[in-house]
Design a protein around this motif. Structure first.
Motif, PDB file in Angstrom:
ATOM      1  N   GLU A  45       0.501  -1.027   0.511  1.00 20.77           N
ATOM      2  CA  GLU A  45      -0.092  -0.224  -0.246  1.00 20.77           C
ATOM      3  C   GLU A  45       0.792   1.666   0.261  1.00 20.77           C
ATOM      4  O   GLU A  45       0.694   2.626  -0.385  1.00 20.77           O
ATOM      5  CB  GLU A  45      -0.999   0.114   1.071  1.00 20.77           C
ATOM      6  CG  GLU A  45      -2.216  -1.496   1.315  1.00 20.77           C
ATOM      7  CD  GLU A  45      -3.153  -0.872   2.530  1.00 20.77           C
ATOM      8  OE1 GLU A  45      -3.525  -1.623   2.087  1.00 20.77           O
ATOM      9  OE2 GLU A  45      -2.207  -0.883   3.667  1.00 20.77           O
ATOM     10  N   SER A  46       2.232   1.180   0.673  1.00 18.94           N
ATOM     11  CA  SER A  46       2.777   2.692   1.213  1.00 18.94           C
ATOM     12  C   SER A  46       3.167   2.246  -0.551  1.00 18.94           C
ATOM     13  O   SER A  46       3.306   3.851  -1.054  1.00 18.94           O
ATOM     14  CB  SER A  46       3.698   2.467   0.895  1.00 18.94           C
ATOM     15  OG  SER A  46       3.241   1.938   3.082  1.00 18.94           O
ATOM     16  N   GLU A  47       3.877   1.588  -0.879  1.00 20.94           N
ATOM     17  CA  GLU A  47       4.035   1.808  -2.636  1.00 20.94           C
ATOM     18  C   GLU A  47       3.477   2.090  -3.768  1.00 20.94           C
ATOM     19  O   GLU A  47       3.665   3.567  -4.829  1.00 20.94           O
ATOM     20  CB  GLU A  47       4.991   0.255  -3.122  1.00 20.94           C
ATOM     21  CG  GLU A  47       6.474  -0.093  -2.483  1.00 20.94           C
ATOM     22  CD  GLU A  47       7.119   0.875  -3.213  1.00 20.94           C
ATOM     23  OE1 GLU A  47       7.433   0.938  -4.050  1.00 20.94           O
ATOM     24  OE2 GLU A  47       7.797   0.870  -1.703  1.00 20.94           O
ATOM     25  N   ILE A  48       1.710   1.574  -3.194  1.00 21.53           N
ATOM     26  CA  ILE A  48       0.909   2.695  -4.199  1.00 21.53           C
ATOM     27  C   ILE A  48       0.519   4.107  -3.447  1.00 21.53           C
ATOM     28  O   ILE A  48       1.216   4.928  -4.555  1.00 21.53           O
ATOM     29  CB  ILE A  48      -0.523   0.978  -4.029  1.00 21.53           C
ATOM     30  CG1 ILE A  48      -0.020   0.278  -4.377  1.00 21.53           C
ATOM     31  CG2 ILE A  48      -1.230   2.344  -4.293  1.00 21.53           C
ATOM     32  CD1 ILE A  48      -1.394  -0.457  -4.514  1.00 21.53           C
ATOM     33  N   LEU A  49       0.910   4.207  -2.507  1.00 23.48           N
ATOM     34  CA  LEU A  49       0.614   5.663  -2.700  1.00 23.48           C
ATOM     35  C   LEU A  49       1.884   6.509  -2.890  1.00 23.48           C
ATOM     36  O   LEU A  49       1.587   7.699  -2.748  1.00 23.48           O
ATOM     37  CB  LEU A  49       0.215   5.818  -0.799  1.00 23.48           C
ATOM     38  CG  LEU A  49      -1.148   5.002  -0.081  1.00 23.48           C
ATOM     39  CD1 LEU A  49      -0.612   5.566   1.224  1.00 23.48           C
ATOM     40  CD2 LEU A  49      -2.010   6.086  -0.691  1.00 23.48           C
ATOM     41  N   LYS A  50       2.768   6.001  -2.327  1.00 25.07           N
ATOM     42  CA  LYS A  50       4.352   6.269  -3.435  1.00 25.07           C
ATOM     43  C   LYS A  50       4.270   6.778  -4.769  1.00 25.07           C
ATOM     44  O   LYS A  50       4.095   8.112  -5.337  1.00 25.07           O
ATOM     45  CB  LYS A  50       5.456   5.754  -2.931  1.00 25.07           C
ATOM     46  CG  LYS A  50       7.319   6.598  -3.615  1.00 25.07           C
ATOM     47  CD  LYS A  50       7.968   5.382  -3.142  1.00 25.07           C
ATOM     48  CE  LYS A  50       8.157   5.091  -1.640  1.00 25.07           C
ATOM     49  NZ  LYS A  50       8.773   4.128  -1.760  1.00 25.07           N
ATOM     50  N   ASP A  51       3.563   6.109  -5.337  1.00 25.58           N
ATOM     51  CA  ASP A  51       3.467   6.334  -7.132  1.00 25.58           C
ATOM     52  C   ASP A  51       2.481   7.235  -7.088  1.00 25.58           C
ATOM     53  O   ASP A  51       2.493   7.867  -7.904  1.00 25.58           O
ATOM     54  CB  ASP A  51       3.236   4.635  -7.925  1.00 25.58           C
ATOM     55  CG  ASP A  51       2.813   5.129  -8.788  1.00 25.58           C
ATOM     56  OD1 ASP A  51       3.225   5.342  -9.498  1.00 25.58           O
ATOM     57  OD2 ASP A  51       1.885   5.401  -9.568  1.00 25.58           O
ATOM     58  N   LEU A  52       1.097   7.378  -6.401  1.00 29.38           N
ATOM     59  CA  LEU A  52       0.283   8.745  -6.290  1.00 29.38           C
ATOM     60  C   LEU A  52       0.745   9.627  -6.139  1.00 29.38           C
ATOM     61  O   LEU A  52       0.024  10.376  -6.732  1.00 29.38           O
ATOM     62  CB  LEU A  52      -0.789   8.244  -5.470  1.00 29.38           C
ATOM     63  CG  LEU A  52      -2.452   8.961  -5.783  1.00 29.38           C
ATOM     64  CD1 LEU A  52      -2.581   8.959  -7.194  1.00 29.38           C
ATOM     65  CD2 LEU A  52      -2.681   8.661  -4.642  1.00 29.38           C
ATOM     66  N   GLN A  53       1.469   9.643  -5.180  1.00 24.34           N
ATOM     67  CA  GLN A  53       2.361  10.393  -4.814  1.00 24.34           C
ATOM     68  C   GLN A  53       3.357  11.345  -5.785  1.00 24.34           C
ATOM     69  O   GLN A  53       3.555  12.696  -6.198  1.00 24.34           O
ATOM     70  CB  GLN A  53       3.362  10.428  -3.444  1.00 24.34           C
ATOM     71  CG  GLN A  53       4.557  11.554  -2.677  1.00 24.34           C
ATOM     72  CD  GLN A  53       5.487  11.771  -1.841  1.00 24.34           C
ATOM     73  OE1 GLN A  53       4.925  10.491  -1.411  1.00 24.34           O
ATOM     74  NE2 GLN A  53       6.411  12.359  -1.632  1.00 24.34           N
ATOM     75  N   GLU A  54       3.638  10.548  -6.061  1.00 23.35           N
ATOM     76  CA  GLU A  54       4.655  11.597  -7.933  1.00 23.35           C
ATOM     77  C   GLU A  54       3.591  11.740  -8.729  1.00 23.35           C
ATOM     78  O   GLU A  54       4.695  12.789  -9.272  1.00 23.35           O
ATOM     79  CB  GLU A  54       5.899   9.958  -8.057  1.00 23.35           C
ATOM     80  CG  GLU A  54       6.818   9.673  -7.259  1.00 23.35           C
ATOM     81  CD  GLU A  54       7.574   8.909  -8.002  1.00 23.35           C
ATOM     82  OE1 GLU A  54       7.229   8.207  -8.945  1.00 23.35           O
ATOM     83  OE2 GLU A  54       9.025   8.093  -7.357  1.00 23.35           O
ATOM     84  N   GLN A  55       2.855  11.175  -8.937  1.00 20.76           N
ATOM     85  CA  GLN A  55       1.124  11.382 -10.334  1.00 20.76           C
ATOM     86  C   GLN A  55       1.217  12.545  -9.718  1.00 20.76           C
ATOM     87  O   GLN A  55       0.880  13.578 -10.159  1.00 20.76           O
ATOM     88  CB  GLN A  55       0.303  10.252 -10.311  1.00 20.76           C
ATOM     89  CG  GLN A  55       1.050   9.113 -10.783  1.00 20.76           C
ATOM     90  CD  GLN A  55      -0.176   8.167 -11.215  1.00 20.76           C
ATOM     91  OE1 GLN A  55      -0.597   8.649 -11.489  1.00 20.76           O
ATOM     92  NE2 GLN A  55       0.508   7.133 -10.813  1.00 20.76           N
TER      93      GLN A  55
END
Length: 527
Positions: free
Chosen positions: A186-196
């Motif tokens: 979930e953290s990785e998903i959030l990290k990707d969303l943060q970059e987007q």
């Protein structure tokens, strides 16, 4: 997407229409650049409802110009409709109202008296000695206001975009944190969303901490366990003894911590131990390398200090030389003023013929005589040409005498100081300078298959007062002796030009490097 221009509304009395048109002309650049678009009631087409058109444009304008005069204040429509609406929109931040004082009138108790006026100091346009300067000041003020409005809008847009991104990120964080924690995936998903979404680490962390705040107690207990574990490792070393392990087990049960979380803390200690051993080995290896590096750095620093000391010494010597030259130039200038002698020379050069030629408007002969006396003043009569060194060390008194004679008898049209002023005004760009003083002109030439380009034509000499300002002096002479030609060939690296038949054009006319040296010499000599 191209940036939309700001809408500008003219509120004015028809009796000031001529002044309004003059101001509109000064705003033409802003309109062409797309900074603003303007509207006034003369743009209402036949058959359109004028009151409706005025209200529509007034209520959608970004900038409202109140062209203030006695007729403007005396107009009921301007006052009751346009001024009232303008001030309301200004106070709500929907538009920027800028009063422009056209003609002198008492505006001190008007609704717009608290606003910043144009032109500067609220001096009426018609009271300025030069009306173009007044309107230029107004146009500059409008440009500044437009830039500020656009910057504020961009800032608001950026803020709204950021808030929307944070809201989208928060929604997913709250969904993942529903079970009290956010997993690695979930953290990785959030990290990707943060970059987007373009969120910073701090912004993302703030959202996550807020969402996990109800579950913060567990984290506090885990941190407390880690602190105690770390303290025991610091005191006893790693791995811990059986007694310490048993005590930590009791602490884990008391704090209700998961085995996997405790295991992570233990694994971190193992990793730290391995890293410490590796680091210790690296430190031993680096110590010797650092010793060698330091020795080399000391040698390099010593060399740099010596070089810097020499550089400072040379700079100081150059400053002292320049100061002495300027003081001597000022002394000679004052002497020249007090004695009335306008033919002073440090090198015993007789400037009588140059003066007489200039007095009689014999410009071409005076130009040739200028070269002759400059060669004599620098002791280069044998060479027949000036190099950069002779220009940079040209006697200040003689340079001033030559310049003042040219300036005096051309009524300020010709002379070195005139050329220096033009040189500085074009940013010391020799191409622009040579065209400006009429030594070159642009012409169109065909390059290949109809392709055209612009190039300059050199050697355009006019020896009368119809020549452009700064055109003279232009000194010309030819290089005939083989020895002189060889010496000039060596000077190519210093931007000396040898033309067809070795016809050499003096650097004041064609050579950027030499004219730059002459301009610097004029500055040093306070000319």
């Amino acid at each position: 997407m191209p940036e939309v221009s700001l809408q500008l509304f003219f509120s004015y009395s028809h009796k000031d229409e001529a002044l309004r048109d003059e101001l509109a002309n000064h705003l033409s650049t802003l309109i062409r650049q797309g900074v603003i678009s303007s509207w006034h009631d003369r743009k209402i087409l036949p058959g359109e409802e004028w009151d409706h058109q005025i209200n529509d444009n007034l209520n959608t304008a970004d900038i409202i110009l109140l062209l203030v005069s006695s007729d403007f204040i005396g107009s009921n429509y301007c006052w009751e409709v346009e001024v009232t609406t303008s001030i309301e929109r200004h106070n709500t931040g929907k538009a920027r109202v800028i009063p422009v004082i056209l003609r002198r009138v008492d505006w001190s108790h008007t609704p717009f008296a608290k606003l910043q006026f144009l032109p500067k100091n609220a001096e009426p346009v018609t009271s300025w000695t030069n009306r173009d300067e007044a309107f230029t000041n107004v146009a500059q003020g409008i440009r500044a206001a437009a830039q500020q409005i656009k910057a504020e809008r961009q800032q608001k847009l950026a803020l709204a975009t950021k808030e929307a991104a944070i809201a989208e990120y928060r929604l997913l964080v709250e969904e993942f944190a529903a079970d009290g924690e956010i997993s690695f995936v979930e953290s990785e998903i959030l990290k990707d969303l943060q970059e987007q979404l373009g969120l910073t680490d701090e912004e993302a962390r703030t959202v996550r901490d807020k969402a996990l705040e109800p579950y913060g107690k567990y984290k506090e207990n885990l941190d407390k366990y880690k602190q105690i574990f770390t303290k025991l490792v610091d005191e006893q070393g790693y791995p811990l003894g059986e007694k310490a392990k048993a005590d930590l087990k009791k602490l884990q049960q008391y704090l209700k911590l998961k085995d996997e979380d405790v295991a992570l803390i233990d694994n971190e200690a193992e990793v730290r131990k391995q890293q410490a051993e590796i680091l210790h080995q690296q430190q031993r290896e680096q110590a010797e390398a650092e010793k060698l590096r330091q020795q080399q750095a000391n040698r390099l620093q010593q060399q740099q200090e010596q070089a810097e000391a020499e550089k400072l010494r040379q700079q100081q010597a150059q400053r002292l030389k320049l100061q002495r030259e300027q003081e001597e130039a000022e002394r000679l200038r004052q002497e020249q003023q007090s004695t009335g002698n306008d033919l002073l020379s440090e090198k015993g050069v007789d400037y009588t013929r140059l003066r007489d030629l200039l007095r009689d408007s014999e410009w071409k002969e005076a130009d040739q005589e200028t070269l002759a006396v400059m060669l004599k003043a620098t002791g280069r009569e044998k060479e027949g040409w000036l190099d950069i060194n002779s220009i940079e060390n040209f006697p200040c008194t003689d340079l001033r005498t030559i310049d003042q004679l040219w300036v005096k008898y051309s009524n300020g049209r010709f002379g070195f100081s005139v050329q220096k002023r033009i040189w500085e005004s074009v940013g010391e760009d020799y191409g622009k300078f040579s065209v400006r003083v009429g030594w070159r002109k642009w012409r169109t030439v065909v390059v290949d298959k109809g392709t055209e380009r612009q190039q300059t034509e050199p050697d355009l000499h006019v020896f009368n007062t119809s020549a452009p300002e700064g055109h003279l002096p232009i000194a010309r002479y030819e290089i005939d002796r083989l020895a002189d030609r060889k010496e000039l060939e060596k000077e190519l690296i210093k931007n000396i030009k040898i033309g067809k038949n070795f016809d050499y054009v003096f650097s004041i006319e064609t050579k950027p490097a030499k004219f730059s040296s002459l301009a610097s010499r004029l500055v040093n000599c306070n000319i």
